[in-house]
Design an enzyme around this catalytic site. Structure first.
Site, PDB file in Angstrom:
ATOM      1  N   TYR A 129      72.909  41.313  18.817  1.00 23.69           N
ATOM      2  CA  TYR A 129      72.285  40.665  19.974  1.00 23.69           C
ATOM      3  C   TYR A 129      70.826  41.122  20.009  1.00 23.69           C
ATOM      4  CZ  TYR A 129      72.027  39.150  24.916  1.00 23.69           C
ATOM      5  OH  TYR A 129      71.681  38.553  26.097  1.00 23.69           O
ATOM      6  N   ARG A 182      62.984  27.232  21.673  1.00 26.76           N
ATOM      7  CA  ARG A 182      62.270  28.398  22.227  1.00 26.76           C
ATOM      8  C   ARG A 182      63.161  29.617  22.064  1.00 26.76           C
ATOM      9  NH1 ARG A 182      61.995  31.966  25.805  1.00 26.76           N
ATOM     10  NH2 ARG A 182      63.967  31.288  26.697  1.00 26.76           N
ATOM     11  N   LYS A 200      75.376  35.471  21.148  1.00 32.13           N
ATOM     12  CA  LYS A 200      75.823  35.393  22.543  1.00 32.13           C
ATOM     13  C   LYS A 200      77.347  35.353  22.622  1.00 32.13           C
ATOM     14  CE  LYS A 200      71.933  34.953  25.038  1.00 32.13           C
ATOM     15  NZ  LYS A 200      71.592  35.620  26.299  1.00 32.13           N
ATOM     16  N   GLU A 271      71.137  27.569  25.979  1.00 29.27           N
ATOM     17  CA  GLU A 271      70.419  28.782  25.596  1.00 29.27           C
ATOM     18  C   GLU A 271      69.144  28.447  24.818  1.00 29.27           C
ATOM     19  OE1 GLU A 271      69.983  32.675  26.014  1.00 29.27           O
ATOM     20  OE2 GLU A 271      71.935  31.801  26.508  1.00 29.27           O
ATOM     21  N   ASP A 272      68.034  29.025  25.244  1.00 31.72           N
ATOM     22  CA  ASP A 272      66.768  28.981  24.510  1.00 31.72           C
ATOM     23  C   ASP A 272      66.265  27.556  24.252  1.00 31.72           C
ATOM     24  OD1 ASP A 272      66.780  31.668  24.628  1.00 31.72           O
ATOM     25  OD2 ASP A 272      66.902  32.047  22.492  1.00 31.72           O
ATOM     26  N   ASP A 294      71.393  29.943  30.714  1.00 32.80           N
ATOM     27  CA  ASP A 294      71.272  31.400  30.801  1.00 32.80           C
ATOM     28  C   ASP A 294      69.829  31.845  30.987  1.00 32.80           C
ATOM     29  OD1 ASP A 294      72.342  34.052  30.707  1.00 32.80           O
ATOM     30  OD2 ASP A 294      71.608  34.223  28.661  1.00 32.80           O
ATOM     31  N   ASP A 295      68.874  31.126  30.400  1.00 31.65           N
ATOM     32  CA  ASP A 295      67.471  31.524  30.515  1.00 31.65           C
ATOM     33  C   ASP A 295      66.962  31.358  31.942  1.00 31.65           C
ATOM     34  OD1 ASP A 295      67.013  31.980  27.616  1.00 31.65           O
ATOM     35  OD2 ASP A 295      67.487  29.851  27.519  1.00 31.65           O
ATOM     36  N   ASN A 444      61.700  39.339  25.352  1.00 30.11           N
ATOM     37  CA  ASN A 444      62.335  39.702  24.082  1.00 30.11           C
ATOM     38  C   ASN A 444      61.691  38.927  22.941  1.00 30.11           C
ATOM     39  OD1 ASN A 444      64.442  41.500  24.958  1.00 30.11           O
ATOM     40  ND2 ASN A 444      65.470  39.752  25.872  1.00 30.11           N
TER      41      ASN A 444
END
Length: 602
Positions: A129, A182, A200, A271-272, A294-295, A444
């Site tokens: 992760y 992203r 994840k 996600e992303d 989640d972001d 991150n």
């Protein structure tokens, strides 16, 4: 907020998710070498002799039977040998070497892989992760050995409803989906972003006990605008610019329809995605199916838990959160998500007329309502020009200017710009109106963190509360004092949100369910721990905190009449469960890796 009692926590440790009892038999439709090549069923040298006979394995393995515990110990010996042999080499090389040895185990024997991961989560979470997953994504085309997950591309339009049935598992509970636009703070990595859903979902298995046979990582490959990747001969994705507008949404719509048709109760985590599509898809699907981003929502929940913990660390009641002055640097999906959830929290405490002291900055500086072409998602979260003029600020003011004028209680970074909290900015935090100001460097991977832990304590003082998205070591302040580093990472929330949504059978994931998850995380730490600057629990307790968050989500889904039940437990049964029964229900549905006896069936 209700929490697990000591006796309930003890029951959790004794429950199936921590059990060493032999599970029931598992029916397989393979024999011989096919079993050995299937990581879901392979036990390597752990097959007992009777099982070798009935599965046609005798002679295909060395004669000695090695116990699960011996296999576990042997792998850890190999891992420690790798650590020893790579000492002194560059961090990136060492991290990828560790990822490779874990990945080889994952490819070969999933049961042993997840047991090793659970037992050593503090060591291995940074490898599978954050932060190593970012490095893996950057190099994924070169690292690729065998497929994991599914790939739906721009070339598959019109075929996704049939493609979804190519996945071999008849039941999927948890899907993590990305379009690679992203990835962390690394930008557009195209198809190589598949490493994020894989990482994840490994955390979902390790932390939430989601059965690994019921997870699905998905890459939605709509092209890439990364010219370096398009010119890379090893790049494995579609070689075209990203789809935009309706063409893009048609691809996402088709995928979501296909998933919902085959697995209508699956939880889908986005996600992303780049900001414009993150908000667009969240609003497009959140009331149609059980999904969350989640972001936007996970990051916001973890940040809110940290912000509420900061109020406690300052010795103030939680109701004083409405008076906190908070600067958020980074106006992407994560930054806007944090401010939106913080605004909801303030509204619950003091009513909808509240006017919290929140300040939002992007690459062009402080954002006000007077700025041209302001993003609609940001418009309701920022101040008017008149409101900031009283502080001597104008639209576009720098981070340093805003910190000096506002003297915030909290400086929170989600900018993706490494080092933006420089020495001057950190020293300015010494003039905060709080005796214990907070600095959250949440971007991150590690190189993108707004500042390091060492710099924060060095320049802002030893009395700060510090949190980061990636792991940093605690800081020695001298005289026996330690500057505690909190990893404000989404891993403390998204597994529990997904677990609770799944087990409640929620029609959709509401703001109330997300807030309950965040508040449960915020209340997890004791007052003594909070006073030491410890806002988040040790990752060693990740399964326990995930269970508690999951319970809070289930309870809220029931109270909001969103729960439809899961499996043999229907909505009616859920509604009549006591708090203790909900705890037992959640913990008993957390999968734990133990070799199951295998029985062949033609």
């Amino acid at each position: 907020m209700w929490r697990l009692t000591r006796s309930a926590a003890s029951n959790l440790r004794r429950s199936r998710c921590f059990s060493t009892a032999i599970p029931g038999p598992c029916i397989v439709h393979k024999r011989g070498a096919d079993i050995l090549h299937d990581p879901w069923f392979n036990k390597d040298t752990g097959f007992p002799l009777t099982e070798r006979d009935r599965l046609g394995l005798r002679g295909l393995l060395p004669p000695r039977v090695i116990s699960f515990e011996q296999q576990h110990a042997r792998f850890m010996e190999s891992y420690k040998s790798l650590e020893k042999n790579t000492q002194g080499q560059p961090d990136g090389i060492v991290s990828l070497a560790k990822w490779r040895i874990l990945n080889r185990l994952h490819d070969r024997n999933e049961t042993l892989y997840y047991r090793v991961l659970i037992d050593h989560i503090e060591d291995f979470a940074p490898i599978i992760y954050t932060p190593t997953v970012g490095l893996v994504c950057q190099n994924y085309s070169g690292l690729f050995r065998r497929p994991r997950g599914m790939y739906f591309s721009a070339k598959d339009k019109g075929e996704m409803m049939s493609m979804i049935y190519n996945w071999p598992s008849t039941q999927v509970d948890m899907i993590v989906l990305t379009d690679g636009s992203r990835i962390l703070g690394l930008g557009d990595l195209g198809v190589q972003g598949i490493g994020i859903p894989i990482g994840k979902l490994d955390m979902y298995v390790a932390a939430a006990g989601i059965n690994p046979q019921r997870i699905l990582p998905v890459m939605l490959d709509v092209g890439t605008n990364n010219q370096k990747l398009l010119e890379d001969p090893l790049y494995l994705g579609v070689r075209q610019p990203r789809l935009e507008g309706e063409e893009y949404l048609e691809i996402v719509d088709e995928f979501m329809e296909a998933v919902h048709a085959r697995w209508p109760k699956a939880v889908v985590q986005f996600e992303d995605f780049q900001m414009k599509w993150a908000f667009e898809t969240l609003q497009r699907y959140r009331k149609k199916c059980c999904m969350f981003n989640d972001d936007i929502q996970g990051t916001a929940g973890v940040a809110l838990a940290g912000l509420l913990g900061t109020v406690r660390a300052q010795g103030r009641p939680l109701s004083d959160f409405v008076n906190q002055k908070i600067i958020v640097v980074g106006a992407g999906s994560a930054g806007l998500g944090v401010l939106n959830m913080a605004l909801q929290a303030v509204s619950r405490m003091s009513g909808s007329s509240a006017n919290p002291q929140f300040f939002l900055l992007d690459k062009d500086g402080l954002i006000t309502k007077g700025r041209k072409n302001i993003d609609p998602a940001a418009a309701r979260l920022v101040k008017t020009s008149a409101e900031i003029e009283g502080l001597g600020l104008t639209d576009g003011a720098s981070v340093l200017e805003v910190v000096k004028k506002v003297k915030p209680h909290v400086l929170l970074g989600l900018s993706g710009v490494g080092g933006i909290f420089n020495e001057e900015v950190l020293k300015a935090m010494q003039q905060s109106d709080s005796k214990k100001p907070a600095i959250f460097a949440m971007s991150n991977p590690t190189n993108n963190a707004e500042c390091t832990a060492i710099d924060a304590f060095k320049h802002a003082g030893g009395n700060i509360v510090f949190a980061s998205g990636s792991p940093f070591d605690h800081v020695d302040l001298g005289n026996g004092k330690v500057g505690h580093v909190n990893q404000a990472n989404n891993m403390y929330l998204f597994p529990g949100i997904g677990l609770g949504a799944l087990l409640s059978g929620a029609r959709f994931i509401s703001d109330g369910m997300l807030q309950a998850a965040s508040e449960r995380l915020a209340s997890y730490m004791t007052d003594e721990e909070i006073q030491k600057g410890i806002l988040f629990p040790s990752i060693k307790s990740i399964r326990h905190i995930t269970a508690e968050v999951g319970v809070a989500v289930v309870q809220t889904a029931i109270s909001e009449d969103l729960a439809e039940g899961h499996g043999e437990v229907g909505a009616k049964e859920l509604t009549h469960m006591s708090k203790e029964e909900i705890v037992e229900y959640v913990t008993n549905n957390m999968w734990f890796p133990i070799y199951s006896p295998l029985v062949h069936e033609k």
